[in-house]
Design a protein around this motif. Structure first.
Motif, PDB file in Angstrom:
ATOM      1  N   ASP A  63      23.475  37.072  28.286  1.00 39.55           N
ATOM      2  CA  ASP A  63      23.983  37.582  29.561  1.00 39.55           C
ATOM      3  C   ASP A  63      22.907  37.402  30.619  1.00 39.55           C
ATOM      4  O   ASP A  63      21.764  37.024  30.314  1.00 39.55           O
ATOM      5  N   LEU A  64      23.287  37.670  31.851  1.00 34.92           N
ATOM      6  CA  LEU A  64      22.374  37.585  32.985  1.00 34.92           C
ATOM      7  C   LEU A  64      22.689  38.738  33.924  1.00 34.92           C
ATOM      8  O   LEU A  64      23.855  38.974  34.250  1.00 34.92           O
ATOM      9  N   SER A  65      21.671  39.487  34.324  1.00 31.84           N
ATOM     10  CA  SER A  65      21.889  40.597  35.250  1.00 31.84           C
ATOM     11  C   SER A  65      20.825  40.577  36.339  1.00 31.84           C
ATOM     12  O   SER A  65      19.740  40.012  36.161  1.00 31.84           O
ATOM     13  N   ILE A  66      21.172  41.182  37.471  1.00 32.01           N
ATOM     14  CA  ILE A  66      20.284  41.202  38.633  1.00 32.01           C
ATOM     15  C   ILE A  66      20.101  42.641  39.091  1.00 32.01           C
ATOM     16  O   ILE A  66      21.074  43.393  39.216  1.00 32.01           O
ATOM     17  N   MET A  67      18.850  43.042  39.330  1.00 34.73           N
ATOM     18  CA  MET A  67      18.547  44.328  39.943  1.00 34.73           C
ATOM     19  C   MET A  67      17.706  44.056  41.184  1.00 34.73           C
ATOM     20  O   MET A  67      16.736  43.293  41.124  1.00 34.73           O
ATOM     21  N   SER A  68      18.101  44.664  42.294  1.00 37.66           N
ATOM     22  CA  SER A  68      17.430  44.347  43.547  1.00 37.66           C
ATOM     23  C   SER A  68      17.048  45.605  44.321  1.00 37.66           C
ATOM     24  O   SER A  68      17.733  46.630  44.239  1.00 37.66           O
ATOM     25  N   MET A  69      15.947  45.506  45.040  1.00 38.11           N
ATOM     26  CA  MET A  69      15.505  46.577  45.945  1.00 38.11           C
ATOM     27  C   MET A  69      15.404  45.966  47.342  1.00 38.11           C
ATOM     28  O   MET A  69      14.480  45.189  47.630  1.00 38.11           O
ATOM     29  N   GLU A  70      16.397  46.286  48.162  1.00 37.44           N
ATOM     30  CA  GLU A  70      16.426  45.696  49.504  1.00 37.44           C
ATOM     31  C   GLU A  70      15.159  46.071  50.269  1.00 37.44           C
ATOM     32  O   GLU A  70      14.708  47.216  50.248  1.00 37.44           O
ATOM     33  N   GLY A  71      14.560  45.084  50.913  1.00 36.48           N
ATOM     34  CA  GLY A  71      13.315  45.296  51.641  1.00 36.48           C
ATOM     35  C   GLY A  71      12.083  45.038  50.803  1.00 36.48           C
ATOM     36  O   GLY A  71      10.957  45.069  51.316  1.00 36.48           O
ATOM     37  N   TYR A  72      12.279  44.768  49.511  1.00 33.58           N
ATOM     38  CA  TYR A  72      11.128  44.491  48.641  1.00 33.58           C
ATOM     39  C   TYR A  72      11.339  43.219  47.829  1.00 33.58           C
ATOM     40  O   TYR A  72      10.687  42.206  48.072  1.00 33.58           O
ATOM     41  N   GLY A  73      12.241  43.248  46.834  1.00 31.17           N
ATOM     42  CA  GLY A  73      12.401  42.060  46.001  1.00 31.17           C
ATOM     43  C   GLY A  73      13.502  42.225  44.972  1.00 31.17           C
ATOM     44  O   GLY A  73      14.266  43.194  44.990  1.00 31.17           O
ATOM     45  N   THR A  74      13.545  41.283  44.051  1.00 31.87           N
ATOM     46  CA  THR A  74      14.631  41.209  43.075  1.00 31.87           C
ATOM     47  C   THR A  74      14.077  40.927  41.682  1.00 31.87           C
ATOM     48  O   THR A  74      13.139  40.144  41.526  1.00 31.87           O
ATOM     49  N   ASP A  75      14.679  41.576  40.688  1.00 38.81           N
ATOM     50  CA  ASP A  75      14.393  41.290  39.280  1.00 38.81           C
ATOM     51  C   ASP A  75      15.654  40.716  38.641  1.00 38.81           C
ATOM     52  O   ASP A  75      16.737  41.299  38.758  1.00 38.81           O
ATOM     53  N   ALA A  76      15.511  39.572  37.979  1.00 42.23           N
ATOM     54  CA  ALA A  76      16.620  38.959  37.243  1.00 42.23           C
ATOM     55  C   ALA A  76      16.277  38.996  35.759  1.00 42.23           C
ATOM     56  O   ALA A  76      15.146  38.685  35.366  1.00 42.23           O
ATOM     57  N   PHE A  77      17.247  39.385  34.927  1.00 42.49           N
ATOM     58  CA  PHE A  77      17.035  39.502  33.483  1.00 42.49           C
ATOM     59  C   PHE A  77      17.966  38.531  32.758  1.00 42.49           C
ATOM     60  O   PHE A  77      19.189  38.609  32.909  1.00 42.49           O
ATOM     61  N   VAL A  78      17.383  37.643  31.970  1.00 46.62           N
ATOM     62  CA  VAL A  78      18.153  36.709  31.156  1.00 46.62           C
ATOM     63  C   VAL A  78      18.088  37.188  29.709  1.00 46.62           C
ATOM     64  O   VAL A  78      16.995  37.347  29.150  1.00 46.62           O
TER      65      VAL A  78
END
Length: 426
Positions: free
Chosen positions: A397-412
């Motif tokens: 699977d692939l999921s995305i967690m983001s913090m607007e104004g800072y950055g993004t973490d993507a998990f594969v």
């Protein structure tokens, strides 16, 4: 142990290069021509009935482990008697066995997709989607016309040649379908949209279509790769010792090239975690997923911090343990994140942040490839949803967690055991 990657020189294996070239060939001048308008394919009532009959048959899901074991000849006893196995080379029997399976299975899968293409509202009437449907019908009829019993090396070789032509013929389908989605988006803008419910239906259709297309191309690609000279640690397109670290380095190389071409520079990438990890997987799938994630991170980082700014490093962590269910790869950036209102949209084939002129240029002059480093840094809006389909195909699977104004973490997430069957829709 951390590794900082900037400009890495590709040193891929022969099998990776073979299948990567099949999937991502260089763009030729002829591939840059606009798709020509061809009259719709006319089929007879008996051909239509043949499609309906095949579409009633269930599809046979396969797993990564099943593909590997079949390629190694572990199931020959299920097809061939002992005296036959003694008279013929195992490699040839494997090819005949796989070809026979594909002769039965591919028409069923193609028929399901033809019916899907004929049933999706609005999109089915667009010229580009009609062209894809006709392409599937043509390939379906071509396979159905082949002798349904493949028993000799000569028959197997003829079947392989036919499938190689079909494989190449379908290489433009992603961009052709993207044109249909682009035309739909354009109609939505001009006519104030057909409603959220219809957009959801079309999204689910495209998700289903592309996942199934991955499956068809994996089956054909695996078979064609088995016909190539053997490469150490490879069974067809599957590498028994796939190194996420090496694949990530290739993806960094490609995404940095694309970012530098557009902006003149690219952020550095730090890789940490289980750098010596290997497990059975399809390297081309993992490369595509990582390329898309790193492209997104590099683009976001440069645009958020400014072309002349100091770019924070992008961080890639490879996690694994003896008892872990999955191999997990995290890509972290400080590229400003994604607004919460867009977190659902990023998985839609009908959403992209790219300039409309870039989209129009890509679908108006379709490339003869599915994906590659010759493509723009952003364009079709297909990168994330198709990356998720690649991850899900073999049970990940692939999921995305983001913090607007800072950055993004993507998990594969990648299944370690490879025993999950394809998630084929009915």
């Amino acid at each position: 142990m951390n590794t900082i990657i900037r400009n890495w020189t590709r040193q891929s294996t022969p099998r990776f290069r073979f299948f990567y070239a099949k999937t991502c060939p260089s763009i030729s001048p002829s591939a840059r021509r606009r798709f020509s308008s061809e009259p719709p394919l006319i089929i007879t009532n008996s051909e239509q009935q043949l499609i309906l009959d095949q579409a009633k048959q269930p599809q046979t899901s396969v797993s990564l482990q099943a593909l590997m074991r079949t390629g190694r000849g572990e199931f020959l006893h299920k097809t061939f008697a002992e005296e036959e196995r003694e008279k013929h080379a195992a490699t040839q029997l494997v090819l005949i066995q796989v070809a026979s399976f594909l002769r039965r299975e591919l028409p069923i899968r193609l028929a399901h997709r033809i019916q899907d293409l004929e049933g999706v509202p609005i999109l089915r009437d667009m010229e580009s989607v009609l062209a894809v449907r006709d392409l599937y019908i043509k390939s379906f009829l071509e396979i159905m016309s082949f002798d349904n019993k493949i028993q000799t090396a000569e028959q197997e070789a003829a079947f392989a040649l036919m499938l190689e032509n079909i494989y190449e013929r379908h290489s433009k389908v992603l961009v052709q379908m993207a044109r249909g989605a682009y035309e739909f988006r354009k109609a939505v803008r001009e006519e104030k949209g057909p409603g959220l419910e219809l957009e959801e239906e079309i999204h689910h259709f495209l998700d289903r279509f592309y996942l199934c297309r991955i499956g068809i191309r994996v089956l054909i690609g695996q078979y064609l790769a088995l016909r190539q000279p053997p490469v150490e640690n490879y069974v067809g397109i599957i590498c028994s010792k796939t190194s996420p670290y090496e694949i990530v380095k290739r993806a960094i190389d490609d995404s940095a090239f694309m970012c530098t071409r557009k902006y003149g520079d690219a952020p550095d990438v730090i890789i940490s975690g289980s750098l010596n990890l290997t497990f059975p997987y399809a390297p081309t799938h993992l490369h595509y997923i990582m390329l898309e994630l790193l492209k997104n991170s590099m683009r976001a980082t440069v645009e958020w911090h400014g072309i002349d700014g100091d770019f924070p490093d992008i961080k890639v962590v490879i996690a694994d343990g003896a008892e872990n269910e999955d191999v997990v790869i995290k890509v972290s950036d400080e590229g400003g994140g994604i607004p919460r209102s867009n977190t659902k949209k990023i998985w839609s084939y009908l959403f992209t942040t790219a300039d409309p002129s870039v989209q129009e240029g890509m679908v108006g002059t379709p490339q003869g490839i599915d994906h590659g480093r010759d493509a723009p840094l952003a364009g079709l809006g297909y990168g994330l949803p198709i990356s998720r389909s690649y991850a899900r195909y073999f049970g990940g699977d692939l999921s995305i967690m983001s913090m607007e104004g800072y950055g993004t973490d993507a998990f594969v997430y990648l299944a370690r055991l490879g025993n999950t069957k394809e998630p084929l829709p009915i």
